[in-house]
Structures are given as C-alpha cells and as structure tokens.
Design an enzyme around this catalytic site. Structure first.
Site, PDB file in Angstrom:
ATOM      1  CB  ALA A   1      23.567  41.685  10.319  1.00 60.94           C
TER       2      ALA A   1
ATOM      3  N   GLY B   1      25.226  36.763  10.830  1.00 61.45           N
ATOM      4  CA  GLY B   1      26.627  37.232  10.294  1.00 61.45           C
ATOM      5  C   GLY B   1      27.853  36.837  11.013  1.00 61.45           C
TER       6      GLY B   1
ATOM      7  CD  GLU C   1      25.648  34.764   7.034  1.00 58.92           C
ATOM      8  OE1 GLU C   1      25.307  35.684   7.538  1.00 58.92           O
ATOM      9  OE2 GLU C   1      24.943  34.333   6.108  1.00 58.92           O
TER      10      GLU C   1
ATOM     11  CD  GLU D   1      21.071  34.567   9.572  1.00 64.45           C
ATOM     12  OE1 GLU D   1      20.979  33.530  10.070  1.00 64.45           O
ATOM     13  OE2 GLU D   1      22.445  35.250   9.286  1.00 64.45           O
TER      14      GLU D   1
HETATM   15  N1  3HC Z   1      21.445  43.776  16.255  1.00 70.40           N
HETATM   16  C1  3HC Z   1      21.103  44.661  16.915  1.00 70.40           C
HETATM   17  N2  3HC Z   1      20.903  44.716  18.353  1.00 70.40           N
HETATM   18  C2  3HC Z   1      21.050  43.513  18.830  1.00 70.40           C
HETATM   19  C3  3HC Z   1      21.556  42.421  17.981  1.00 70.40           C
HETATM   20  C4  3HC Z   1      21.645  42.441  16.669  1.00 70.40           C
HETATM   21  N3  3HC Z   1      22.012  41.400  15.983  1.00 70.40           N
HETATM   22  N4  3HC Z   1      21.569  41.189  18.991  1.00 70.40           N
HETATM   23  C5  3HC Z   1      21.397  41.607  20.393  1.00 70.40           C
HETATM   24  N5  3HC Z   1      21.045  43.106  20.128  1.00 70.40           N
HETATM   25  C6  3HC Z   1      20.683  44.015  21.270  1.00 70.40           C
HETATM   26  C7  3HC Z   1      19.469  43.840  21.906  1.00 70.40           C
HETATM   27  O1  3HC Z   1      18.366  44.340  21.255  1.00 70.40           O
HETATM   28  C8  3HC Z   1      19.917  44.323  23.411  1.00 70.40           C
HETATM   29  O2  3HC Z   1      19.754  45.651  23.214  1.00 70.40           O
HETATM   30  P1  3HC Z   1      19.086  46.567  24.487  1.00 70.40           P
HETATM   31  O3  3HC Z   1      20.054  46.086  25.532  1.00 70.40           O
HETATM   32  O4  3HC Z   1      19.180  47.844  24.169  1.00 70.40           O
HETATM   33  O5  3HC Z   1      17.773  46.071  24.777  1.00 70.40           O
HETATM   34  C9  3HC Z   1      21.175  43.703  23.643  1.00 70.40           C
HETATM   35  O6  3HC Z   1      21.708  43.508  22.151  1.00 70.40           O
HETATM   36  C10 3HC Z   1      21.358  42.366  24.524  1.00 70.40           C
HETATM   37  O7  3HC Z   1      20.532  41.642  23.762  1.00 70.40           O
HETATM   38  P2  3HC Z   1      19.950  40.561  24.726  1.00 70.40           P
HETATM   39  O8  3HC Z   1      19.080  41.208  25.834  1.00 70.40           O
HETATM   40  O9  3HC Z   1      18.940  39.695  23.700  1.00 70.40           O
HETATM   41  O10 3HC Z   1      21.009  39.648  25.399  1.00 70.40           O
HETATM   42  P3  3HC Z   1      21.132  37.986  25.636  1.00 70.40           P
HETATM   43  O11 3HC Z   1      22.221  37.915  26.203  1.00 70.40           O
HETATM   44  O12 3HC Z   1      19.698  37.541  26.202  1.00 70.40           O
HETATM   45  O13 3HC Z   1      21.018  37.493  23.831  1.00 70.40           O
HETATM   46  C11 3HC Z   1      21.558  37.070  21.815  1.00 70.40           C
HETATM   47  C12 3HC Z   1      22.003  37.564  23.351  1.00 70.40           C
HETATM   48  C13 3HC Z   1      21.500  35.579  21.891  1.00 70.40           C
HETATM   49  C14 3HC Z   1      22.761  37.369  20.921  1.00 70.40           C
HETATM   50  C15 3HC Z   1      20.425  37.534  21.216  1.00 70.40           C
HETATM   51  O14 3HC Z   1      20.513  38.955  21.355  1.00 70.40           O
HETATM   52  C16 3HC Z   1      19.876  37.537  19.962  1.00 70.40           C
HETATM   53  O15 3HC Z   1      19.563  36.242  19.665  1.00 70.40           O
HETATM   54  N6  3HC Z   1      20.480  38.632  19.043  1.00 70.40           N
HETATM   55  C17 3HC Z   1      19.930  38.259  17.591  1.00 70.40           C
HETATM   56  C18 3HC Z   1      20.761  37.268  16.899  1.00 70.40           C
HETATM   57  C19 3HC Z   1      20.486  37.291  15.377  1.00 70.40           C
HETATM   58  O16 3HC Z   1      19.268  37.080  15.042  1.00 70.40           O
HETATM   59  N7  3HC Z   1      21.627  37.443  14.550  1.00 70.40           N
HETATM   60  C20 3HC Z   1      21.390  37.364  13.226  1.00 70.40           C
HETATM   61  C21 3HC Z   1      21.329  38.665  12.698  1.00 70.40           C
HETATM   62  S1  3HC Z   1      20.749  38.898  10.885  1.00 70.40           S
HETATM   63  C22 3HC Z   1      22.258  38.783  10.293  1.00 70.40           C
HETATM   64  O17 3HC Z   1      23.397  38.342  10.817  1.00 70.40           O
HETATM   65  C23 3HC Z   1      22.112  38.846   8.860  1.00 70.40           C
HETATM   66  C24 3HC Z   1      23.227  38.416   8.001  1.00 70.40           C
HETATM   67  O18 3HC Z   1      22.745  36.953   7.561  1.00 70.40           O
HETATM   68  C25 3HC Z   1      23.633  39.259   6.975  1.00 70.40           C
END
Ligand code: 3HC
Length: 702
Positions: free
Chosen positions: A65, A105, A108, A128
């Site tokens: 998400a 997500g 998921e 998450e």
């Molecule tokens: N939402 C918004 N922005 C995100 C994002 C997300 N889920 N994941 C990454 N980004 C953004 C980062 O903020 C960054 O932005 P910037 O360039 O402006 O600083 C850009 O994308 C690149 O991210 P990274 O620098 O972290 O890139 P990496 O290649 O080092 O890592 C990644 C990639 C492993 C995907 C890492 O970004 C990450 O761990 N992201 C979060 C993943 C996450 O937590 N997903 C779950 C979200 S909650 C959810 O899904 C709820 C659901 O259950 C309903």
C-alpha cells in the site's frame, strides 16, 4: 481498453497481461487498485482471453500500500470490492508474476491470485508490523492458509522479506521462473498451461487449524521486544482468527484490528521513521549530477575491535577486503577476533558454517602499505589520537593511487586536521562506524571542509552498499550522533550525584524501550573509553562539567564487563549486570563530598533529564548547520543508540511532549543548574512560534 496512466492491459494471444506502472516500486498509489480492477473486469468480459497475468513494470512487482496515504483519512474500498476480493472472485485464472518485491498489499494481491510465479531474486513478505500496522488486505487470513499458522506468525510478526526459493518451499510461490529468461514470457506460458484448469485454486478455500497454545507461546516469546507496542500482538490476534473463524469472519476481524492500528501513535512514529530513513540519503546541497565512485577494492587500517568489525562488514556484503596493522602480532590477534566473532554467530545459528568460510576467505590480512597500494578506498581505524592518525594519513597519501579515497573511522577528531596532512584533502572524509561495526546500522559520514561532492557521495553509497544507513554529519566535536548524545551521558552520571542509582536509571530507559540501560551499555563498551574523551575535553574546555563519579570508577580499575566490574558487578563468565553496593557507596560518599542535596526522582524526571539535554544539543547542532535535518538526528538515534523505533526518534518523541513544554523545562533547569542547560536559540524560536522540532529549519550545512 480501460488503461489508466498507472495500469495497462496488453494481450498476448489468449492471455491478458495486466501491468502496473507506478514508479519507483509500484506501491498501491492513487489509481493502481482501481486500474487493476478495471482491467480484470475487461479481461473477464473478453471471450478471446482465457487467463491473466498480473505483473509490475520497472524494478518491482508491488511494494505494498502507499504508506503516504495512511492516517490521512483517505477512503478505502469496502470489503467485497477490494482488488483482493475481485482477484479472488475472478472466474478466469490470474497468475501473479513477481520480481523485485511483493510486500504487504503486494503479496496480499498475489495471494488473492490463483497462482504465483517468481524469479529467484524476488522477495516476498508482510512487513506491515514494521510500520505499526498489520496486513489489512487479507494477508493475516491467506498466509496461514498457505504456510500454516506457526510460519505465518513468524513471518507476520517479524515482517521479514522471504527470498523466492524459500517462499517456494513454504508454498507461497507455486513456480520459480527459469533464470535468465523473461518473467513475463514464463508467466504467460504458465497462464496458458493452467487456463482451462477448474476449479480454480483459491487460498480462501483452504482450511487452517492450529494448536491454540501456539498463540499464547508467541505472545510470550515477543513480550520483551514488543513491549509498549500493539501491532505485533494484533498480528497474532488476526492469525488466531484465521485459525478459529471462517474466512469472511476472519477478514472482518482483520479489518477491525487494522483500523485501530492505522492511527495509533506507534504507527505514526514508525511511518515517520520509514520516511526519515529515506530522506537521510539525500544531500540537497550537492550538485544533482554528482556520481558516487563504485568501490571495488577496499582496505582497512587497524585490526582492533573497530577495524576488524569494519572488515567484517565489507566481507559480509561480498567485498574482498585487505586488513593491515602495524605489526604481525596485532594482525594475528585481530584475525583471531574476527574468526571468533563469526564462530559465535555460527554457534548461535545465525550464520551457516560454509558462509562463514566464504566471508573469512574474503578478508586478507596484509603486513605493509605496499599490499594495499592498489586499493581504491581505505578506512583507517587505528587508535583514537591525532598524533597516531596523522602520520598514517601522510603515509597513505604517499602510497595510495592519487584518486583513492581515504576515510577515517574517528569518532571525534577534527577531520580537517587529518585532511591537512595530505595532498588530497578533497578525497578525505570521516566514516564513523558504531560498535560492533559489523552489526550496528548507522554510518556517520563526516564532511571535512574540503571534501569533494564525489567523495561524500562515495562514502554515503559505500555505507549503503554494506548494509548501513548512511547519515551526513558536520565536522564538529563528536560529530552529530555522539555530540547530541554527550549531554545525555553526562546527565545520567549527574543524576547519580543527586540521588539516583545506575539500576534505577537503566530500568527507566529499558521501560521506555531501549534494549539495554545506558549504564549497562557503558559497561559493555568499556568505561575507560569515555574517560579518555573526558580528559581531552576537560583539558581544552575550562567550563567542562566534570563527572567525578565516573572518573572514580575508572580510577578504581572498574572498566566494565571486561574487568568484571563497572557500574555493575559481573560474575565470572556471565554478562548479567548485578547492582553493586560498592558503587552505591562510592556514589554516596562522592555526593556527600560535593555537597549535592539528595532527592527522589520519578521515572518521568529521569527520562526527561536525559533526553531533553540531548534535544537541546541537537538544536544547537542544527542551528550551526552541522546536520541537514532534524529527522537525520532521529535516524542516528534509532540506528546508533537503540532508541525505540516506535517512538520515532529523539526529536519526534520530544514533539510528542510539545516544543513549548520542552523549552520551558529546559529554561527552568537552566535557572536551577546553570549554563549546561542554557536553551539553544533555535529551540527558543521554535517554542515561540510553536513549530514542531521536526520542522526546524537548520542553518545551511557548514
Ligand atoms: N509507499 C509509499 N512509498 C514507498 C513505498 C510504499 N509502500 N515503498 C517505497 N516507497 C518509496 C520510498 O519512500 C522511496 O521514495 P523516495 O525515492 O522519494 O525517497 C522510494 O519508494 C524508493 O524506496 P527505497 O529507497 O526504500 O527503495 P529500495 O529499493 O531500497 O527498497 C522496498 C524497496 C524494499 C520496497 C522498500 O521501499 C520498502 O520496504 N518499502 C515499504 C514496503 C512496505 O512496508 N509495504 C507494506 C506497506 S503497508 C500495506 O501494504 C498495507 C496493506 O496490508 C493493506
């Protein structure tokens, strides 16, 4: 075709390929879920199409998400109309084709597809919990049905990224795509092969049950690490629901728990930390075109604890690294320490024996400068004295190729003075690792006045390449992390003068969320180390606040764990700290000698005395332009000092109290205790304008 700017449909014969294109990582940003649903509906309505592939453009499948949307009150599709539900109910099969990351997500959605194929390098997971929430798109209900309750609990409560081969073994992935080929082609071929299969395999139709005792056991096992937090427990509750309720009921329960967490304080703090960790990589005042040199051949000078740890950090991330020391004996001792450290990891089960051998084989002890003269980066980690380091830098300057970068692991010395003994001050920077260097995530990159943009970029990128979070710090005494922490270190000893005991302070800080109390940490690091710095500062600063109790313990030979006694006493061969009546007696007698009035402290007073002193210093650092952003300091506290992540960091935490209250308290302590509590001008201005600390605008980087 109902293409949206972020999701498009392409036809490959009778297979519809739905492509998500929301750079950089295909988070489920505005329009993505809607685009997927529209294209699913179109494909299902098109009789020429028999099956679908869901795939991501660019570097990832779907990273989850859009975290920026959390807590903003945005509308979410109701249960029954979400992508997960539409995928799951699709009458034609859908194959998720995964490369890069399928997280949150993203996974998921993949689990709501009928089949999953991934490239070997892909990673999947439900992270998450790391941002204070739980998988709210059916993940807590589908994952246990795929992998069983126990594994699902482990994956969901740790949030760890699972490599595709392991995910295939666990049953999350059905097929690994052949290496070297096109994932899309493999997924389309797979979709063709299952296009006519009925009934469709739906994860929701699987059943899962578990021994009810595993949930209580899991709660117990996370109790220490998860203290003060809700999300890990809610994750367990949701998985328990998967094992005890029908699927649709479980989904309702998951949604209810998710809604409670989304706006929790811990989720807000963890989201802040997530973005702060990404901001910290940005160096806004360097030319945008600056490129980092891709380090190929590093060397470390000094085979002591720090040098050895740095060499291990290189080896752990695939670098061949040379390590040099002044004499063979020190080198042998250093290599033995490295071998012992790895062996401990193998014994603990966190490292495989063959991997240890591979890492050890990458560390090359060498006895002279000639052996490192082909390296492109050297990290110096010798004894922390300018008169020791300067000759080494002069020597390195003479023997290293002119374009090699020379970095120092100094934790406090003036980097300009080091750079001055070389003819390449533009290629010199500080790379301050935190102990143990192969474990702690923070790398402070210290910026001397003549360092070139390429040098700074190279140091920052090198840190990331070896698994660190690199943060830029100005060249000021103690740099940013230790300088902002120094008043905390003084204040904790001054509290003893006023009537606290080490064990009391430690308990308060552990209750707050630190993994260990600061006195126990001091004993681990060695009390002699701090004593050196105090001597140096006392000699140069007539207003330096002396710490007689700390000095006395060092004088008594109580250096901490290594001498069996420090702030605590230790039994032979055991690291458990035991409160020591001898220490209490020293404190009492010195406090009496100094004539300090004794009082009882509340937990909140102890916490604030320690942390407010550092908030004030952090503000001074910002007003002097020694850090880019308040959030960089928070990142340093999270990864350098074990500050509890779910409290966001030092400045974020202080904002939770309120900048005015923080300022007023500091001003009151200034009256009571004198100069060491003089409020910083920046803090005063922020308080006057009620501007949160995390929005403070620092002076331009100096
Ligand atoms: N939402 C918004 N922005 C995100 C994002 C997300 N889920 N994941 C990454 N980004 C953004 C980062 O903020 C960054 O932005 P910037 O360039 O402006 O600083 C850009 O994308 C690149 O991210 P990274 O620098 O972290 O890139 P990496 O290649 O080092 O890592 C990644 C990639 C492993 C995907 C890492 O970004 C990450 O761990 N992201 C979060 C993943 C996450 O937590 N997903 C779950 C979200 S909650 C959810 O899904 C709820 C659901 O259950 C309903």
């Amino acid at each position: 075709m109902p293409d949206s700017p972020v999701v498009r449909l392409e036809k490959d014969g009778e297979i519809g390929v739905i492509i998500v294109n929301y750079p950089p990582v295909n988070a489920l940003g505005p329009g993505v879920s809607e685009g997927i649903i529209d294209n699913l509906n179109t494909t299902n309505a098109d009789p020429s199409l028999k099956a679908m592939v869901l795939i991501g453009d660019g570097r990832s499948f779907i990273a989850g998400a859009d975290i920026r949307g959390f807590g903003t009150g945005r509308k979410r599709a109701p249960i029954g109309q979400r992508t997960y539900d539409v995928l799951d109910a699709s009458p034609k099969p859908v194959v998720a084709a995964i490369h890069g990351f399928a997280l949150g997500g993203g996974l998921e959605n993949a689990m709501a597809c009928h089949y999953r194929i991934a490239v070997t390098s892909a990673k999947v997971g439900l992270p998450e919990v790391l941002i204070g929430i739980l998988p709210g798109g059916g993940g807590t209900q589908r994952l246990p049905r795929l992998v069983g309750a126990q594994t699902a609990l482990e994956l969901i409560t740790t949030g760890r990224h699972v490599p595709a081969p392991e995910a295939a073994r666990l049953g999350i992935i059905d097929e690994i795509a052949p290496d070297g080929g096109s994932l899309r082609a493999a997924a389309v071929a797979y979709a063709r092969s299952i296009a006519a299969t009925r009934p469709l395999p739906r994860v929701r139709d699987k059943t899962v049950s578990a021994d009810p005792a595993i949930f209580g056991a899991m709660r117990k096992s996370i109790a220490h690490k998860a203290r003060n937090q809700k999300a890990p427990y809610y994750c367990i509750d949701a998985v328990e629901a998967a094992c005890t309720r029908p699927f649709d009921d479980g989904i309702q329960r998951e949604a209810q728990l998710f809604a409670e967490l989304e706006t929790s304080d811990e989720a807000k703090a963890l989201r802040y930390a997530f973005f702060a960790e990404r901001e910290v990589a940005k160096l806004p005042d360097l030319p945008a075109t600056t490129a980092a040199h891709d380090v190929a051949n590093p060397a470390v000078i000094g085979a002591g604890t720090m040098g050895g740890g740095i060499a291990m950090a290189f080896a752990d991330f695939g670098y061949d690294v040379k390590i040099m020391d002044a004499n063979q004996e020190a080198l042998d001792r250093g290599m033995q320490r490295i071998r012992n450290n790895y062996a401990t990891s193998v014994k603990r089960g966190s490292l495989a024996e063959d991997e240890m051998q591979r890492r050890l084989a990458r560390i090359h002890p060498v006895a002279s400068y000639q052996h490192i003269s082909d390296c492109d980066v050297v990290v110096e980690a010798v004894f922390e004295r300018m008169d020791v380091k300067q000759p080494i830098f002069a020597k390195l300057d003479a023997v290293m190729p002119p374009n090699a970068f020379l970095f120092s692991n100094t934790s406090a010395l003036d980097m300009d003075e080091l750079a001055a003994v070389t003819k390449r001050p533009d290629r010199i920077a500080g790379t301050h690792f935190f102990s143990p260097a192969n474990v702690m995530k923070l790398l402070e990159v210290v910026r001397p006045s003549k360092a070139s943009p390429e040098t700074l970029m190279t140091a920052m990128a090198l840190g990331r390449r070896i698994g660190k979070i690199s943060a830029m710090a100005g060249n000021t005494d103690g740099f940013v992390a230790n300088r902002s922490r120094a008043p905390f270190n003084s204040e904790m000893v001054i509290l003893l003068e006023e009537g606290c005991l080490p064990e009391q302070v430690d308990r308060v800080m552990v209750d707050f969320g630190y993994p260990m109390g600061p006195f126990a940490v001091g004993d681990l690091a060695g009390l002699d180390i701090g004593a050196e710095g105090r001597k140096r500062r006392a000699a140069t600063n007539p207003n330096y606040r002396k710490l007689p109790i700390a000095d006395k313990l060092v004088e008594m030979g109580r250096y901490g764990q290594k001498t069996g006694a420090g702030w605590y006493r230790y039994e032979t061969g055991d690291r458990t700290p035991h409160p020591d009546p001898d220490v209490a007696a020293v404190i009492k007698s010195l406090a009496a000698e100094m004539g300090v009035p004794q009082k009882a402290f509340t937990d909140s007073e102890i916490l604030r005395r320690l942390l407010f002193s550092s908030v004030n210093e952090a503000c001074r650092i910002l007003e002097e332009g020694k850090a880019y952003r308040p959030s960089d300091i928070d990142v340093m506290w999270l990864h350098g000092f074990g500050f509890p992540r779910y409290r966001g960091g030092l400045m974020y935490w202080a904002d939770g109290i309120g900048v005015r209250d923080v300022y007023n308290q500091i001003a009151a302590w200034h009256q009571q205790y004198g100069d060491r509590w003089a409020p910083s001008g920046l803090l005063r201005d922020l308080a006057q304008t009620k501007t949160p600390l995390r929005e403070a605008k620092p002076a331009p980087f100096a």
